[in-house]
Design a protein around this motif. Structure first.
Motif, PDB file in Angstrom:
ATOM      1  N   ASP A   1       0.855  -1.330  -0.044  1.00 32.74           N
ATOM      2  CA  ASP A   1      -0.004  -0.077   0.073  1.00 32.74           C
ATOM      3  C   ASP A   1       0.881   1.081   0.162  1.00 32.74           C
ATOM      4  OD1 ASP A   1      -2.657  -1.073  -0.071  1.00 32.74           O
ATOM      5  OD2 ASP A   1      -2.410  -1.375   2.205  1.00 32.74           O
ATOM      6  N   ILE A   2       2.181   1.166   0.434  1.00 35.27           N
ATOM      7  CA  ILE A   2       3.037   2.308   0.544  1.00 35.27           C
ATOM      8  C   ILE A   2       3.538   2.533  -0.844  1.00 35.27           C
ATOM      9  CG2 ILE A   2       5.260   3.229   1.721  1.00 35.27           C
ATOM     10  CD1 ILE A   2       2.530   3.318   3.288  1.00 35.27           C
ATOM     11  N   ARG A   3       4.112   1.238  -1.273  1.00 38.87           N
ATOM     12  CA  ARG A   3       5.213   1.346  -2.418  1.00 38.87           C
ATOM     13  C   ARG A   3       4.985   2.327  -3.646  1.00 38.87           C
ATOM     14  NH1 ARG A   3       5.960  -4.303  -2.898  1.00 38.87           N
ATOM     15  NH2 ARG A   3       3.694  -4.606  -3.902  1.00 38.87           N
ATOM     16  N   GLY A   4       3.611   2.231  -4.058  1.00 43.63           N
ATOM     17  CA  GLY A   4       3.037   2.942  -5.131  1.00 43.63           C
ATOM     18  C   GLY A   4       3.415   4.479  -4.980  1.00 43.63           C
ATOM     19  N   ASN A   5       3.782   4.882  -3.925  1.00 47.05           N
ATOM     20  CA  ASN A   5       3.597   6.632  -3.540  1.00 47.05           C
ATOM     21  C   ASN A   5       4.701   6.601  -2.849  1.00 47.05           C
ATOM     22  OD1 ASN A   5       1.062   6.440  -4.631  1.00 47.05           O
ATOM     23  ND2 ASN A   5      -0.132   7.051  -2.639  1.00 47.05           N
ATOM     24  N   TYR A   6       5.740   6.005  -2.439  1.00 44.73           N
ATOM     25  CA  TYR A   6       6.860   6.117  -1.831  1.00 44.73           C
ATOM     26  C   TYR A   6       7.781   6.936  -2.529  1.00 44.73           C
ATOM     27  CZ  TYR A   6      11.437   5.745   0.544  1.00 44.73           C
ATOM     28  OH  TYR A   6      12.690   5.619   0.983  1.00 44.73           O
ATOM     29  N   ASP A   7       8.334   8.113  -2.354  1.00 50.47           N
ATOM     30  CA  ASP A   7       9.384   8.611  -3.226  1.00 50.47           C
ATOM     31  C   ASP A   7      10.680   8.717  -2.219  1.00 50.47           C
ATOM     32  OD1 ASP A   7      11.129  10.329  -4.819  1.00 50.47           O
ATOM     33  OD2 ASP A   7       9.417  11.720  -5.397  1.00 50.47           O
ATOM     34  N   PRO A   8      11.813   8.086  -2.307  1.00 53.55           N
ATOM     35  CA  PRO A   8      12.959   8.233  -1.842  1.00 53.55           C
ATOM     36  C   PRO A   8      13.715   9.469  -2.007  1.00 53.55           C
ATOM     37  CG  PRO A   8      13.148   6.628  -3.443  1.00 53.55           C
ATOM     38  CD  PRO A   8      11.903   7.094  -3.486  1.00 53.55           C
ATOM     39  N   THR A   9      13.380  10.246  -2.830  1.00 54.20           N
ATOM     40  CA  THR A   9      14.091  11.381  -3.002  1.00 54.20           C
ATOM     41  C   THR A   9      13.662  12.265  -1.761  1.00 54.20           C
ATOM     42  OG1 THR A   9      13.751  11.422  -5.285  1.00 54.20           O
ATOM     43  CG2 THR A   9      14.177  13.664  -4.572  1.00 54.20           C
ATOM     44  N   TYR A  10      12.568  12.379  -1.212  1.00 55.34           N
ATOM     45  CA  TYR A  10      12.177  13.023   0.078  1.00 55.34           C
ATOM     46  C   TYR A  10      11.919  12.185   1.113  1.00 55.34           C
ATOM     47  CZ  TYR A  10      10.593  16.020  -3.990  1.00 55.34           C
ATOM     48  OH  TYR A  10      10.567  16.764  -5.132  1.00 55.34           O
ATOM     49  N   SER A  11      12.984  11.424   1.481  1.00 61.79           N
ATOM     50  CA  SER A  11      12.974  10.615   2.609  1.00 61.79           C
ATOM     51  C   SER A  11      14.427  10.734   3.108  1.00 61.79           C
ATOM     52  CB  SER A  11      12.622   9.091   2.220  1.00 61.79           C
ATOM     53  OG  SER A  11      11.222   9.039   1.502  1.00 61.79           O
ATOM     54  N   LEU A  12      14.685  10.461   4.453  1.00 62.29           N
ATOM     55  CA  LEU A  12      15.772  10.905   5.032  1.00 62.29           C
ATOM     56  C   LEU A  12      15.655  10.340   6.474  1.00 62.29           C
ATOM     57  CD1 LEU A  12      18.329  12.731   5.193  1.00 62.29           C
ATOM     58  CD2 LEU A  12      17.045  14.658   6.181  1.00 62.29           C
ATOM     59  N   ASN A  13      16.923   9.811   6.923  1.00 64.88           N
ATOM     60  CA  ASN A  13      17.103   9.417   8.300  1.00 64.88           C
ATOM     61  C   ASN A  13      17.604  10.571   8.915  1.00 64.88           C
ATOM     62  OD1 ASN A  13      18.730   8.585  10.719  1.00 64.88           O
ATOM     63  ND2 ASN A  13      18.326   6.477  10.055  1.00 64.88           N
ATOM     64  N   LEU A  14      16.917  11.143  10.076  1.00 64.92           N
ATOM     65  CA  LEU A  14      17.198  12.439  10.642  1.00 64.92           C
ATOM     66  C   LEU A  14      18.403  12.350  11.447  1.00 64.92           C
ATOM     67  CD1 LEU A  14      13.880  13.678  11.312  1.00 64.92           C
ATOM     68  CD2 LEU A  14      15.111  14.631   9.508  1.00 64.92           C
ATOM     69  N   VAL A  15      18.795  11.416  11.944  1.00 62.76           N
ATOM     70  CA  VAL A  15      20.020  11.351  12.742  1.00 62.76           C
ATOM     71  C   VAL A  15      21.252  11.065  11.898  1.00 62.76           C
ATOM     72  CG1 VAL A  15      21.105   9.555  14.383  1.00 62.76           C
ATOM     73  CG2 VAL A  15      18.650  10.294  14.737  1.00 62.76           C
TER      74      VAL A  15
END
Length: 105
Positions: free
Chosen positions: A36-50
């Protein structure tokens, strides 16, 4: 427990589905392989904040009890309509995720 309905169906019927929008969730982890997530997930806007890493492996759950982020992201932006899980409030939006380790992560 009475169920809660956020009543988004009338918006979807008007064509308001999150198309062109970016939803970013900050939470403990995200299962980027969830159907349910895979179709919308965009790694360009993802980040490990630590660590500052954008690698998918650095935001995925590492413990069995780390499902809150995936659930929250799904409630906001799950693609849905696939008979598997749920449909998020903005099912056609892009989904970014910022991993913020909680507790003893």
């Amino acid at each position: 427990v009475e169920s809660i309905d956020v009543n988004v169906e009338p918006l979807w019927e008007e064509g308001i589905t999150g198309e062109g929008a970016l939803v970013c969730v900050v939470d403990d982890s995200l299962d980027v392989d969830n159907p349910d997530i895979r179709g919308n997930y965009d790694p360009t806007y993802s980040l490990n904040l630590v660590t500052g890493s954008q690698a998918d492996e650095d935001i995925k759950p590492t413990k069995a009890d780390q499902a809150h982020g995936t659930f929250s992201a799904g409630a906001a932006a799950a693609r849905g309509g696939d008979g598997i899980g749920l449909t998020g409030a903005a099912p056609r939006s892009r989904l970014g995720f910022h991993h913020l380790p909680l507790g003893d992560d």
